[in-house]
Design a protein around this motif. Sequence first.
Motif, PDB file in Angstrom:
ATOM      1  N   PHE A 139       5.648  -8.117   3.327  1.00  0.00           N
ATOM      2  CA  PHE A 139       5.357  -7.507   4.629  1.00  0.00           C
ATOM      3  C   PHE A 139       3.961  -7.889   5.118  1.00  0.00           C
ATOM      4  N   SER A 140       3.081  -8.285   4.178  1.00  0.00           N
ATOM      5  CA  SER A 140       1.702  -8.633   4.588  1.00  0.00           C
ATOM      6  C   SER A 140       1.604 -10.066   5.105  1.00  0.00           C
ATOM      7  N   MET A 141       2.692 -10.827   4.969  1.00  0.00           N
ATOM      8  CA  MET A 141       2.649 -12.249   5.354  1.00  0.00           C
ATOM      9  C   MET A 141       3.200 -12.453   6.770  1.00  0.00           C
ATOM     10  N   GLY A 142       2.394 -13.014   7.627  1.00  0.00           N
ATOM     11  CA  GLY A 142       2.902 -13.493   8.918  1.00  0.00           C
ATOM     12  C   GLY A 142       3.112 -12.435   9.980  1.00  0.00           C
ATOM     13  N   LEU A 143       3.794 -11.309   9.649  1.00  0.00           N
ATOM     14  CA  LEU A 143       4.098 -10.304  10.666  1.00  0.00           C
ATOM     15  C   LEU A 143       2.826  -9.641  11.183  1.00  0.00           C
ATOM     16  N   ASN A 144       2.781  -9.416  12.477  1.00  0.00           N
ATOM     17  CA  ASN A 144       1.622  -8.724  13.046  1.00  0.00           C
ATOM     18  C   ASN A 144       1.923  -7.229  13.043  1.00  0.00           C
ATOM     19  N   MET A 145       1.729  -6.594  11.887  1.00  0.00           N
ATOM     20  CA  MET A 145       2.064  -5.170  11.728  1.00  0.00           C
ATOM     21  C   MET A 145       0.876  -4.423  11.122  1.00  0.00           C
ATOM     22  N   PRO A 146      -0.218  -4.254  11.864  1.00  0.00           N
ATOM     23  CA  PRO A 146      -1.381  -3.569  11.276  1.00  0.00           C
ATOM     24  C   PRO A 146      -1.135  -2.062  11.129  1.00  0.00           C
ATOM     25  N   ALA A 147      -1.891  -1.446  10.229  1.00  0.00           N
ATOM     26  CA  ALA A 147      -1.825   0.005  10.034  1.00  0.00           C
ATOM     27  C   ALA A 147      -3.257   0.523   9.960  1.00  0.00           C
ATOM     28  N   ARG A 148      -3.415   1.832   9.853  1.00  0.00           N
ATOM     29  CA  ARG A 148      -4.775   2.371   9.708  1.00  0.00           C
ATOM     30  C   ARG A 148      -5.164   2.415   8.229  1.00  0.00           C
ATOM     31  N   THR A 149      -4.151   2.685   7.377  1.00  0.00           N
ATOM     32  CA  THR A 149      -4.413   2.836   5.936  1.00  0.00           C
ATOM     33  C   THR A 149      -3.461   1.959   5.129  1.00  0.00           C
ATOM     34  N   VAL A 150      -3.987   1.383   4.065  1.00  0.00           N
ATOM     35  CA  VAL A 150      -3.160   0.621   3.124  1.00  0.00           C
ATOM     36  C   VAL A 150      -3.361   1.225   1.734  1.00  0.00           C
ATOM     37  N   ILE A 151      -2.246   1.460   1.034  1.00  0.00           N
ATOM     38  CA  ILE A 151      -2.321   2.006  -0.336  1.00  0.00           C
ATOM     39  C   ILE A 151      -1.700   0.995  -1.302  1.00  0.00           C
ATOM     40  N   PHE A 152      -2.403   0.715  -2.376  1.00  0.00           N
ATOM     41  CA  PHE A 152      -1.851  -0.124  -3.451  1.00  0.00           C
ATOM     42  C   PHE A 152      -1.384   0.798  -4.574  1.00  0.00           C
ATOM     43  N   THR A 153      -0.112   0.739  -4.962  1.00  0.00           N
ATOM     44  CA  THR A 153       0.371   1.595  -6.058  1.00  0.00           C
ATOM     45  C   THR A 153      -0.060   1.026  -7.409  1.00  0.00           C
ATOM     46  N   GLN A 154      -0.374  -0.272  -7.456  1.00  0.00           N
ATOM     47  CA  GLN A 154      -0.893  -0.882  -8.686  1.00  0.00           C
ATOM     48  C   GLN A 154      -1.674  -2.142  -8.327  1.00  0.00           C
ATOM     49  N   LEU A 155      -2.539  -2.567  -9.236  1.00  0.00           N
ATOM     50  CA  LEU A 155      -3.354  -3.756  -8.963  1.00  0.00           C
ATOM     51  C   LEU A 155      -2.896  -4.946  -9.801  1.00  0.00           C
ATOM     52  N   ARG A 156      -1.817  -4.741 -10.541  1.00  0.00           N
ATOM     53  CA  ARG A 156      -1.248  -5.854 -11.310  1.00  0.00           C
ATOM     54  C   ARG A 156       0.122  -6.187 -10.752  1.00  0.00           C
ATOM     55  N   LYS A 157       0.502  -7.451 -10.837  1.00  0.00           N
ATOM     56  CA  LYS A 157       1.863  -7.826 -10.420  1.00  0.00           C
ATOM     57  C   LYS A 157       2.435  -8.796 -11.434  1.00  0.00           C
ATOM     58  N   PHE A 158       3.747  -8.733 -11.593  1.00  0.00           N
ATOM     59  CA  PHE A 158       4.426  -9.645 -12.511  1.00  0.00           C
ATOM     60  C   PHE A 158       4.820 -10.875 -11.708  1.00  0.00           C
ATOM     61  N   ASP A 159       4.322 -12.061 -12.112  1.00  0.00           N
ATOM     62  CA  ASP A 159       4.571 -13.283 -11.335  1.00  0.00           C
ATOM     63  C   ASP A 159       5.642 -14.166 -11.969  1.00  0.00           C
ATOM     64  N   GLY A 160       6.507 -13.568 -12.808  1.00  0.00           N
ATOM     65  CA  GLY A 160       7.543 -14.362 -13.479  1.00  0.00           C
ATOM     66  C   GLY A 160       7.081 -14.857 -14.829  1.00  0.00           C
ATOM     67  N   ASP A 161       5.781 -14.753 -15.056  1.00  0.00           N
ATOM     68  CA  ASP A 161       5.219 -15.275 -16.300  1.00  0.00           C
ATOM     69  C   ASP A 161       4.435 -14.189 -17.040  1.00  0.00           C
ATOM     70  N   SER A 162       3.555 -13.518 -16.301  1.00  0.00           N
ATOM     71  CA  SER A 162       2.740 -12.480 -16.938  1.00  0.00           C
ATOM     72  C   SER A 162       2.418 -11.377 -15.932  1.00  0.00           C
ATOM     73  N   ASN A 163       1.966 -10.240 -16.471  1.00  0.00           N
ATOM     74  CA  ASN A 163       1.597  -9.098 -15.631  1.00  0.00           C
ATOM     75  C   ASN A 163       0.097  -9.205 -15.347  1.00  0.00           C
ATOM     76  N   ARG A 164      -0.255  -9.905 -14.275  1.00  0.00           N
ATOM     77  CA  ARG A 164      -1.666 -10.270 -14.041  1.00  0.00           C
ATOM     78  C   ARG A 164      -2.275  -9.440 -12.915  1.00  0.00           C
ATOM     79  N   TRP A 165      -3.621  -9.498 -12.840  1.00  0.00           N
ATOM     80  CA  TRP A 165      -4.340  -8.854 -11.723  1.00  0.00           C
ATOM     81  C   TRP A 165      -4.042  -9.617 -10.436  1.00  0.00           C
ATOM     82  N   LEU A 166      -4.129  -8.925  -9.303  1.00  0.00           N
ATOM     83  CA  LEU A 166      -3.973  -9.586  -7.995  1.00  0.00           C
ATOM     84  C   LEU A 166      -5.097 -10.602  -7.804  1.00  0.00           C
ATOM     85  N   THR A 167      -4.787 -11.706  -7.161  1.00  0.00           N
ATOM     86  CA  THR A 167      -5.847 -12.664  -6.820  1.00  0.00           C
ATOM     87  C   THR A 167      -6.568 -12.143  -5.579  1.00  0.00           C
ATOM     88  N   SER A 168      -7.757 -12.685  -5.330  1.00  0.00           N
ATOM     89  CA  SER A 168      -8.520 -12.224  -4.158  1.00  0.00           C
ATOM     90  C   SER A 168      -7.748 -12.521  -2.873  1.00  0.00           C
TER      91      SER A 168
END
Length: 694
Positions: A139-168
């Motif tokens: 949802f953060s890619m391409g669409l022009n859908m801004p909000a006032r607040t953004v919440i991250f439920t976690q700072l790690r994501k599984f990329d198919g290989d490992s459960n890593r921290w988000l990149t900048s």
Amino acid sequence: GKGQGGEGGEEDGGRWKKKAPTKGWSNIFKLIKMVMDRSLAPCIVFSFSKKECEALALQLSKLDLNDEDEKKLVMEVFNNAMDALSDEDRQLPQVEHIQPLLKRGIGIHHSGLLPILKEVIEILFQEGLVKVLFSTETFSMGLNMPARTVIFTQLRKFDGDSNRWLTSGEYIQMSGRAGRRGLDPFGVTILMIDEKVEPEVAKHMTSGKPDVLNSAFHLGFNMILNLLRVEEVDPEYLISRSFYQFQVEKQKPELQKQLAELEVEKNQIHIENEEVLAEYFSIRVQLEKLREEVRQVVTLPEHMLNFLQPGRLIHVKDNGEDFDWAVCLNFHKNTEGTGPEKFSVDVLCWCAESPVSGADKNAPPKPCKGNMKGEMKVVPFDTTCIYGLSKLRVQVPQDLKDREARDGMRAILLKVKKQFPQKPPLMDPVEDMKITDANFKKAMRKVENLEERLVKNPVHETQNPEVLHNYQRFEKKMEVDAAMQDVKKQIKAATKTVLRDDLKARLRILRRLEYTNEDNVIQTKGRVACEVNTADELLLTELIFNGIFNEMSVEQIVALMSCLVNGEKTTAEFVPKEEFTAALRILYDSCKRVTQIAIESKMPLDEEKELSKISPSLMDVTYAWAKGAKFSVICTMTDVFEGSIIRMMRRLEELLRQLAGAARAVGDLALSEKFLSGIVKIKRDIVFAASLYL
């Protein structure tokens, strides 16, 4: 390797297994309530799993964020959009479940939703009628859908290989949704954290450099064939003018600087008696390589499985982690994958104690080292992780769920270690395991000869501190030398046209499969492959020319082609119907043949990986849909999300259209008609409902 994944795992009587995440589910209600109380809506909650998005949204079942007027507007927009669907499609579970959520100002957005629902939710969010949206990263890619607040439920994501921290780059892209230009003085980003985040990780994530823009240019057979169709166009010329080539050439000065620095470093390492050390180093390198070759033969299922009885002591290593000698419990066949048979072995081994809380509590087991607290756990490993097979077997208790029983096995392992300080007596591959292959015996003799030479070398087991220090310096010198060779290869690659070897290999494959002649002039098969780019063009051309489609009904063709455009993973085990088995076998055999020719033509392919691209899990679903089944019925036949089924069907329609063109290219109008009939059979109802944006 042992079970890995972003979902983590749990203990069950010493057995380690995966489980779904539940992080932050109890806190999301309080957090959204706080956001609404402080007038920080609209709010986007980012989660990295489709199922978690839905589960989190259901946590807010008691919250009502819209007033009566807004509810009426939501229902008006929703009902107008649903008018495009039939009465049956309006009663789909996904449509009925999401309606009450939207009414209360809560939305869900992920790729598994029906396209028409995604569009309705986007429209409602833009109009401010959805106050809280649970979404995946897309949802953060391409669409022009801004909000006032953004919440991250976690700072790690599984990329198919490992459960890593988000990149900048990922963090900036998602948090950048917070704050609407001209409406909000500032945006708010809230991070839900239940584990320690090192300052360096946080700094890199929040203020690191954006992701580097790298060329994703790669060669494809369809592209090469279409270039060969045009006179006076050389594929190599096109590569030389690409951004990819530019990026590689730009690296050359930096690489040359690196090489000069490494050369200076190497020349500064002066060692006495270097010849003796070099000989010892060379023997060790050769011995390591040969031992690995021997181990790979020994761990083949046909040689090893008969000796994996309960109680057998085995030495286990996985991903560079050494679990030392452990107790084999049993083995079982892996059901995943379509390549050669693979087996897992359940092993009782000494592992580090799992933390009670934090992100690491769900991490895969690690070996217990030094003074760490440890416990005996049952861990599944691939048989390829076995590095030693002992002649010794121990008695295994009936019930290993009991901690005391597992601790008793630890005591037995320590007793064995005390009795055999070096290592327990090993199975002899030739004498005990009866491996009779002549090449294997030759490799074993080489290992014995090298071991003899190693023992005779004066460096072996020396206690002389000066010799040991010199050997460490020599190892460092060899590391620098290896790094120099690597940089030289990169410089060589940057000097010539990139992808030239790849192009040559692909042209060799096209000649061998008779898509082009010796002069690279395109032939009939090549003209067919030019028409296809949605799926593997070579595999599909081979299928057309071996006549497989002539004997099949339109519905069977549609079902078979779904295997090539289905990118969805499913947990359910797929057993093909009898009517599909022959066609599936031909499909797999054709894929093996094409892959084998590619490997012989020096193209680095993995047969198992290529075969895994054929995904038959939605064959029954597609067959039923082509036969006229209702969408609500086919959704009950699989655990795949509705939106994913629709995406697959739309790709399938595109593929069938290309195949109809390919059949026309060789004058087979009857086959072309068959493919077009397939399109007619699948292109109906909600699967091809018109977009609300058009």
